[in-house]
Design a protein around this motif. Structure first.
Motif, PDB file in Angstrom:
ATOM      1  N   GLU A 125     124.094  40.497  10.053  1.00 46.10           N
ATOM      2  CA  GLU A 125     122.641  40.355  10.032  1.00 46.10           C
ATOM      3  C   GLU A 125     122.294  38.884  10.254  1.00 46.10           C
ATOM      4  OE1 GLU A 125     118.891  41.971   7.395  1.00 46.10           O
ATOM      5  OE2 GLU A 125     120.859  41.843   6.477  1.00 46.10           O
ATOM      6  N   ARG A 126     121.412  38.639  11.206  1.00 47.26           N
ATOM      7  CA  ARG A 126     121.013  37.268  11.553  1.00 47.26           C
ATOM      8  C   ARG A 126     119.512  37.219  11.812  1.00 47.26           C
ATOM      9  NH1 ARG A 126     125.928  37.785  14.385  1.00 47.26           N
ATOM     10  NH2 ARG A 126     127.415  36.154  13.917  1.00 47.26           N
ATOM     11  N   VAL A 127     118.996  36.006  11.660  1.00 47.75           N
ATOM     12  CA  VAL A 127     117.606  35.754  12.016  1.00 47.75           C
ATOM     13  C   VAL A 127     117.611  34.936  13.309  1.00 47.75           C
ATOM     14  CG1 VAL A 127     117.418  33.629  10.653  1.00 47.75           C
ATOM     15  CG2 VAL A 127     115.378  34.961  11.120  1.00 47.75           C
ATOM     16  N   ILE A 128     116.639  35.175  14.152  1.00 49.80           N
ATOM     17  CA  ILE A 128     116.485  34.415  15.392  1.00 49.80           C
ATOM     18  C   ILE A 128     115.340  33.432  15.183  1.00 49.80           C
ATOM     19  CG2 ILE A 128     115.870  34.516  17.839  1.00 49.80           C
ATOM     20  CD1 ILE A 128     117.039  37.369  17.863  1.00 49.80           C
ATOM     21  N   VAL A 129     115.615  32.170  15.479  1.00 51.12           N
ATOM     22  CA  VAL A 129     114.602  31.120  15.360  1.00 51.12           C
ATOM     23  C   VAL A 129     114.440  30.481  16.726  1.00 51.12           C
ATOM     24  CG1 VAL A 129     113.999  28.929  14.281  1.00 51.12           C
ATOM     25  CG2 VAL A 129     115.204  30.681  12.959  1.00 51.12           C
ATOM     26  N   HIS A 130     113.245  30.555  17.253  1.00 54.29           N
ATOM     27  CA  HIS A 130     112.978  29.964  18.557  1.00 54.29           C
ATOM     28  C   HIS A 130     112.851  28.451  18.406  1.00 54.29           C
ATOM     29  CE1 HIS A 130     112.545  33.941  20.161  1.00 54.29           C
ATOM     30  NE2 HIS A 130     111.700  34.219  19.186  1.00 54.29           N
ATOM     31  N   SER A 131     113.430  27.745  19.329  1.00 49.04           N
ATOM     32  CA  SER A 131     113.361  26.285  19.312  1.00 49.04           C
ATOM     33  C   SER A 131     112.125  25.850  20.105  1.00 49.04           C
ATOM     34  CB  SER A 131     114.625  25.705  19.945  1.00 49.04           C
ATOM     35  OG  SER A 131     114.587  25.848  21.351  1.00 49.04           O
ATOM     36  N   PRO A 132     111.822  24.571  20.070  1.00 44.76           N
ATOM     37  CA  PRO A 132     110.697  24.090  20.886  1.00 44.76           C
ATOM     38  C   PRO A 132     110.916  24.327  22.374  1.00 44.76           C
ATOM     39  CG  PRO A 132     111.286  22.475  19.243  1.00 44.76           C
ATOM     40  CD  PRO A 132     112.346  23.533  19.199  1.00 44.76           C
ATOM     41  N   CYS A 133     112.175  24.418  22.792  1.00 43.72           N
ATOM     42  CA  CYS A 133     112.483  24.750  24.180  1.00 43.72           C
ATOM     43  C   CYS A 133     112.457  26.267  24.301  1.00 43.72           C
ATOM     44  CB  CYS A 133     113.859  24.198  24.558  1.00 43.72           C
ATOM     45  SG  CYS A 133     114.318  24.551  26.251  1.00 43.72           S
ATOM     46  N   ARG A 134     111.563  26.779  25.060  1.00 41.31           N
ATOM     47  CA  ARG A 134     111.285  28.218  25.152  1.00 41.31           C
ATOM     48  C   ARG A 134     112.507  29.078  25.438  1.00 41.31           C
ATOM     49  NH1 ARG A 134     107.619  32.155  28.191  1.00 41.31           N
ATOM     50  NH2 ARG A 134     108.935  32.050  30.009  1.00 41.31           N
ATOM     51  N   ASP A 135     113.450  28.533  26.168  1.00 44.66           N
ATOM     52  CA  ASP A 135     114.614  29.322  26.583  1.00 44.66           C
ATOM     53  C   ASP A 135     115.796  29.235  25.619  1.00 44.66           C
ATOM     54  OD1 ASP A 135     113.228  30.082  28.862  1.00 44.66           O
ATOM     55  OD2 ASP A 135     113.959  28.370  30.014  1.00 44.66           O
ATOM     56  N   ILE A 136     115.656  28.495  24.539  1.00 47.23           N
ATOM     57  CA  ILE A 136     116.769  28.319  23.603  1.00 47.23           C
ATOM     58  C   ILE A 136     116.347  28.783  22.217  1.00 47.23           C
ATOM     59  CG2 ILE A 136     118.298  26.660  22.479  1.00 47.23           C
ATOM     60  CD1 ILE A 136     118.020  24.920  24.987  1.00 47.23           C
ATOM     61  N   SER A 137     117.185  29.606  21.610  1.00 48.22           N
ATOM     62  CA  SER A 137     116.933  30.081  20.253  1.00 48.22           C
ATOM     63  C   SER A 137     118.189  29.908  19.415  1.00 48.22           C
ATOM     64  CB  SER A 137     116.541  31.557  20.252  1.00 48.22           C
ATOM     65  OG  SER A 137     115.354  31.757  20.964  1.00 48.22           O
ATOM     66  N   PHE A 138     117.995  29.664  18.139  1.00 47.05           N
ATOM     67  CA  PHE A 138     119.085  29.645  17.176  1.00 47.05           C
ATOM     68  C   PHE A 138     119.240  31.036  16.598  1.00 47.05           C
ATOM     69  CE2 PHE A 138     117.737  25.144  16.485  1.00 47.05           C
ATOM     70  CZ  PHE A 138     118.952  24.530  16.688  1.00 47.05           C
ATOM     71  N   THR A 139     120.449  31.382  16.195  1.00 45.00           N
ATOM     72  CA  THR A 139     120.652  32.564  15.360  1.00 45.00           C
ATOM     73  C   THR A 139     121.403  32.108  14.126  1.00 45.00           C
ATOM     74  OG1 THR A 139     122.752  33.220  16.375  1.00 45.00           O
ATOM     75  CG2 THR A 139     120.737  34.130  17.332  1.00 45.00           C
TER      76      THR A 139
END
Length: 105
Positions: free
Chosen positions: A64-78
């Motif tokens: 189970e993970r959460v997705i966090v969008h970064s300020p760069c629209r095409d990059i997200s953290f999990t």
């Protein structure tokens, strides 16, 4: 030339900033994000308003993970739950240390 100062380091994440240009860096695994001090503060506030269990989902590997969008629209953290807690702690502590550096400067 950048004078990189560590603000926080734990497990897979490191947060540092340049004493000259004030750029804040989040290093997580093989990803580095650059922030202005204001953008870093806004990103921290965004994370503080999210709850892991409200935003998480099951990934194909069964984690189970959460997705966090970064300020760069095409990059997200999990983040797994522990990584999520570590990152929130890291950002809070990094902001405090950054304020200390600002006072010294």
């Amino acid at each position: 030339m950048c004078d990189i100062r560590p603000l926080w380091n734990k497990n897979k994440a490191q947060i540092s900033h340049c004493a000259n240009c004030q750029t804040v860096y989040i290093w997580h695994n093989n990803l580095i994000l650059n922030f202005t001090p204001k953008d870093f503060q806004l990103f921290h506030e965004t994370l503080e308003h999210q709850d892991f269990y409200d935003c998480s989902m099951m990934f194909p590997d069964g984690e189970e993970r959460v997705i966090v969008h970064s300020p760069c629209r095409d990059i997200s953290f999990t983040f797994t739950l522990q990584e999520w807690l570590d990152m929130k702690e890291a950002m809070g502590e990094a902001i405090l240390l950054q304020q200390v550096y600002d006072l010294i400067r």
